[in-house]
Design an enzyme around this catalytic site. Structure first.
Site, PDB file in Angstrom:
ATOM      1  CG  ASP B  91      -0.195   0.030   2.521  1.00 52.07           C
ATOM      2  OD1 ASP B  91       1.056   0.059   2.508  1.00 52.07           O
ATOM      3  OD2 ASP B  91      -0.850   0.045   3.568  1.00 52.07           O
ATOM      4  CG  ASP B 270      -6.121  -5.610   1.690  1.00 52.80           C
ATOM      5  OD1 ASP B 270      -6.766  -4.818   0.980  1.00 52.80           O
ATOM      6  OD2 ASP B 270      -5.679  -5.294   2.820  1.00 52.80           O
ATOM      7  CB  CYS B 308     -10.779 -27.855   5.897  1.00 47.31           C
ATOM      8  SG  CYS B 308      -9.514 -26.599   5.705  1.00 47.31           S
ATOM      9  CB  CYS B 310      -6.030 -25.965   6.054  1.00 46.48           C
ATOM     10  SG  CYS B 310      -6.470 -26.371   7.759  1.00 46.48           S
ATOM     11  CB  CYS B 313      -8.732 -29.471   8.659  1.00 51.65           C
ATOM     12  SG  CYS B 313      -9.463 -27.995   9.381  1.00 51.65           S
ATOM     13  CG  HIS B 339      -9.201 -23.591   9.246  1.00 52.30           C
ATOM     14  ND1 HIS B 339      -9.685 -24.704   8.579  1.00 52.30           N
ATOM     15  CD2 HIS B 339     -10.257 -22.758   9.412  1.00 52.30           C
ATOM     16  CE1 HIS B 339     -10.981 -24.537   8.366  1.00 52.30           C
ATOM     17  NE2 HIS B 339     -11.362 -23.372   8.867  1.00 52.30           N
TER      18      HIS B 339
HETATM   19 ZN    ZN Z   1      -8.776 -26.372   7.918  1.00 52.73          ZN
END
Ligand code: ZN
Ligand code: ZN
Lengths: 536, 415
Positions: B91, B270, B308, B310, B313, B339
């Site tokens: 920015d 963002d 999920c 990720c 998980c 996550h």
């Molecule tokens: Zn997750």
């Protein structure tokens, strides 16, 4: 059934000389064996997790092999949640450690915690959790252990954490309790009728405080042939020691008792900073070399009657200097890495090797770098001079260095990058570069938690390499080991001056961040012996 | 920059684009995680790569203070400094100047503020902002704009908008002369507050300057204004901005905001929200946010979301151990951050797939049904999506609709 055993490859032939060996944990049901070369390290945890390392970084840290879990934080919920974890190998599953990579041991209390506690009773030990002191009976402990199935468990012991000195009567009672509590853990669980003793390996803490005769008496009690009811209870064991796989030494209470009564710490720092440091870091007492030396006869007193082939484990050794002393003069096999992990909390990147480099400088070198120091603001070298990184060219044999395998010096790829849509293009793989001191310096001063993640992994790797170096000397030139220990002590500052500087800088940055942040950090430091507060 | 529109939604104004920058391809629409101080809180760049993230944001104001431009130059730029080999956006530093410093005074020359180190009066001009962003070396850089809170009214709003246009000219000029415009892409920031007439004027002026501008941001929003006004301004700007430039909505991070903005034609957004809320123990899921500090998770041995992908998980990290460690162990913050960033990436990734497959309206309906099933649809989302031809209540006209801003939270029972 799992068995913990130590194979001693070579020893000096004396009772207490240095030993080179291999600790293995054999899990019969799974047909697998995990091995740790000794002398070696055990990773410490806080609230069940390795501080600062998320699971993928734990798995990427080869030094993390045996993980020790103080159980007491789980007493906040009743029954403790790890005991409710469904499925096979509950404790591994609950904490996310891998069966093929991690040995998990547990003890009721955090061996590095020296807070004052109310006296234990005949039927219970006191433990500390966020919600206060909790009484734990030997039966609780046995039942929880059976449910959680750790690979290794330390029996309850009665270590007095009340203000000393302790009377002879108190000491006798303490020894009796400790052996009674061990005996309880060795019993099969009657209500299920299953003989569960052999699903785990049991360690016993060597009781007796700083009184050599008491220590010896405790060891002898383990060796006494049992009769009658006592024998019946632990059948088919003839002695308690037959059911014990190894001996542990919690050094923190010994350090405390052996160090001259701490005078009020005089500080050269301005009053607010001194107060901040006192609030943030209550566990700063470093034993003097004299106090460390006094450990040796005490450990000898415990070990002299006992069989030699069982692992000897020391918790919370105060420095590599003390570790070397205990390897050389006591034959300790395993040390927890609490010291190295704590260094990561306060911004120190370890940088030392064993044997010490040849032809060192006149002054003793620091064991690490206080990366808070502004001298590192423009320093784009990797964390340690003593190690290479993923970018080091080791073709020149003369200057070749061991590569530090940590996530900071040799950043790993962490699996295949996730894709989130079918149109996602290729995701270019770049060769990652080692992280620099300047970057860690920046992260520390801006209170970014990533600094501690990089440092925690690096420091574990350096300590792991230190033990590897010890093993190399013990294997190749055992007669030179004692000399190398001396050389190490001459080469590196065992007084850890750099720690004091780092702690002051750590407190200073925390102070500068304001009251809310200070309160959170103070709370974290009061609760746990490792880790830093979550930066909100 | 190469910018290519691959597909547009047949109903809404959503689109899928391929944006190729100096450090690789980023598919749009996308959510950009914020690494304010050159680190995503607690994570390593390798962990971010593992999540498949290809574009993150650094804050110029913060990096200029620490580590400072000299260090960044010595390091060879912010990419090298933080070990991030993918795309980066900075920015202009203007927003933080106004929000973090009480003494900032705006003049035609630039923003005058008290140095946080010395207290000395310091001037951030458009040229200086460009120069700092050149040292940082991000793939996308932002013009310095005259930022006013979205709650500001009166002549100040128009003045700030006009000045932002003038400062854009100075940024374009400086950027072009620096020769950095091949590697770094300058984005303009559309201002004009909540006044559609001012927004139109700003759009008109900034679109005139498109040859010097690689993309457009919609600024001056998400500062506490009514959501019903927020989406109308987004819609107005997205409709007028040229189709061959990426459109970036600044400071947007709630899932419902992201999807509404995408439907209105926004490509990038963002926000610190998903990483900040993670540290406070809130995991984002397709069924709504989950506050892991609640006592009910103490004995819950399932992962946050068993579908999920990720690292948290997929490793089976339970809600129970997260409950035990969250707000107390940094690694728990890392776990939930991993996550939440995956969740954000999934929400946008699925949008890309749905737009390509021509099923984006259906995706919107199913996402909102899952996310707001029990708490009710925020009325402003219903209105915003109706304006681009998607009726969230289709087939369920009796569905609960809630007024107000409609953020969905599980309140904490912990102290
Ligand atoms: Zn997750
Ligand atoms: Zn390293």
């Amino acid at each position: 059934m799992s068995t913990l055993r130590l194979d001693i490859e070579s020893s000096s032939g004396t009772l207490f000389g240095p030993r080179l060996g291999k600790v293995s944990l054999q899990r019969d049901a799974e047909g697998s064996t995990l091995e740790i070369l000794t002398p070696g390290l055990i990773t410490s945890t806080s609230r069940g997790v390795v501080p600062h390392l998320s699971r993928n970084n734990v798995n990427a840290t080869a030094a993390i092999c045996w993980v020790h879990v103080p159980f007491e934080s789980f007493l906040e919920v009743s029954p403790p949640t790890p005991t409710l974890q469904p499925g096979a190998h509950p404790l591994h599953k609950y904490l996310g450690f891998r069966r093929d990579q991690h040995i998990v041991s547990t003890s009721l209390r955090d061996p590095s915690d020296d807070r004052e506690m109310p006296a234990n009773g005949n039927g219970f030990a006191n433990a500390y959790c966020l919600r206060g002191v909790r009484k734990v009976t030997p039966a609780d402990w046995r039942n929880w252990v059976v449910k959680m199935q750790p690979d290794i468990v330390t029996a309850l012991t009665d270590v007095p954490f009340t203000a000393g000195p302790h009377s002879q009567k108190r000491m006798t009672k303490s020894l009796e309790r400790s052996s009674a509590w061990l005996s309880d853990l060795l019993q099969p669980i009657s209500d299920t009728g299953v003989d569960t003793r052999r699903q785990r390996s049991i360690l016993v803490h060597m009781a007796g405080g700083v009184i050599p005769t008491a220590r010896k008496a405790f060891s002898l009690s383990l060796l006494e042939t049992l009769y009658g009811k006592e024998a019946e209870a632990v059948k088919p064991l003839a002695t308690l020691d037959e059911g014990v796989s190894g001996y542990t030494f919690d050094l923190v209470p010994l350090h405390k008792a052996l160090s001259p009564t701490a005078a009020p710490i005089r500080s050269t720092h301005p009053p607010t900073l001194a107060a901040t440091m006192a609030a943030l870091d209550p566990h700063v007492d470093l034993p003097t070399p004299e106090a460390s030396a006094k450990l040796v006869p005490l450990l000898h007193a415990s070990l002299s009657p006992l069989p030699q082939h069982k692992p000897r484990i020391a918790h919370s050794a105060a420095s590599p200097h003390e570790m070397l002393l205990l390897i050389r003069d006591v034959g300790v096999d395993l040390f927890d890495a609490h010291w190295a992990q704590r260094a990561a909390d306060i911004g120190v990147a370890l940088d030392f090797t064993f044997p010490a480099p040849n032809g060192g400088a006149d002054a003793r070198a620091d064991l690490g770098h206080n990366l808070y120091d502004t001298r590192y603001a423009h320093d784009f070298s990797p964390f340690a001079d003593a190690f290479g990184t993923c970018e080091t060219n080791n073709d020149d044999k003369d200057t070749a260095r061991t590569t530090c395998p940590c996530i900071a010096c040799s950043p790993p790829r962490l699996g295949t990058p996730l894709r989130h849509s079918t149109v996602d293009g290729p995701y270019p793989a770049h060769a990652p570069a080692p992280f620099t001191r300047a970057y860690a310096h920046h992260l520390l001063h801006t209170h970014e938690m990533s600094a501690h993640a990089l440092l925690a992994a690096h420091n574990l790797a350096v300590l792991d390499a230190f033990f590897a170096g010890v093993r190399v000397v013990l294997a190749a030139r055992p007669s030179a080991f004692a000399r190398e220990v001396e050389r190490f002590a001459e080469a590196y500052d065992g007084g850890l001056a750099v720690w004091a500087q780092a702690r002051a800088a750590w407190a200073e940055v925390a102070l500068a961040r304001g009251k809310g942040r200070m309160a959170r950090e103070k709370e974290k430091q009061e609760q746990d012996t490792l880790g830093t507060a979550v930066e909100l | 920059m190469q910018f290519e529109v691959l597909a547009t939604c047949h109903t809404t104004r959503a689109r899928v684009c391929r944006m190729t920058l100096g450090h690789g391809v980023t598919m749009l629409p996308t959510f950009m995680p914020v690494a304010t101080q050159a680190a995503i809180k607690g994570l390593t760049p390798q962990q971010m790569e593992g999540l498949g993230v290809s574009l993150i944001l650094n804050n110029t104001y913060h990096l200029n203070l620490r580590p400072g431009i000299k260090v960044l130059q010595e390091a060879g730029g912010a990419h090298k400094f933080q070990g991030w080999n993918h795309n980066l956006l900075t920015d202009s530093g203007g927003f933080q100047l106004v929000s973090l410093s009480k003494f900032t005074k705006i003049t035609e020359e630039g923003a005058l503020f008290a140095s946080p180190f010395t207290g000395e009066p310091t001037m951030l001009t458009p040229e200086e902002s460009m120069s700092i962003q050149h040292a940082i070396g991000a793939d996308i850089i932002m013009q310095l704009d005259d930022v006013v809170s979205s709650l500001t009214t009166g002549s100040r709003v128009g003045e700030a908008m006009e000045r932002s246009v003038r400062w854009l000219d100075r940024c374009i000029e400086f950027h072009r002369k620096s020769g950095r415009d091949e590697k770094q892409n300058l984005f303009a920031i559309v201002q004009g507050g909540l006044d559609p007439a001012l927004r139109d004027r700003c759009l008109e002026e900034m679109i005139k300057r498109r040859e010097g501008v690689a993309g457009y941001a919609i600024g001056g929003l998400s500062g506490g204004e009514e959501k019903d006004i927020f989406w109308r301004i987004i819609k107005q700007c997205a409709e007028k901005l040229p189709a061959d430039r990426p459109r970036y909505s600044m400071g947007i991070g709630f899932a419902e905001d992201l999807l509404v903005c995408v439907a209105l034609g926004v490509d990038m957004a963002d926000c610190v929200f998903p990483t900040r809320t993670a540290r406070f123990g809130v995991a984002l899921t397709h069924n709504g946010p989950m506050n892991l500090r609640l006592g009910k998770y103490a004995k819950d041995f399932g992962p946050i979301d068993d579908t999920c992908p990720c690292p948290t998980c997929s490793d089976g990290t339970s809600r129970s151990i997260l409950h035990h460690t969250i707000t107390r162990e940094t690694s728990a913050a890392h776990a939930v951050t991993l996550h939440n960033l995956t969740f954000q990436a999934q929400v946008m990734g699925r949008a890309r797939d749905a737009i390509i497959a021509g099923t984006f309206p259906k995706y919107l309906r199913s996402f909102f049904a899952g996310y707001f099933s029990d708490s009710g649809y925020p009325e402003w989302c219903v209105n915003a999506l109706r304006s681009v031809g998607v009726d969230l209540l289709e087939g369920d006209p009796a569905a609960k609709v809630v007024r107000g801003n409609g953020a969905k939270w599980e309140y904490s029972d912990a102290s």
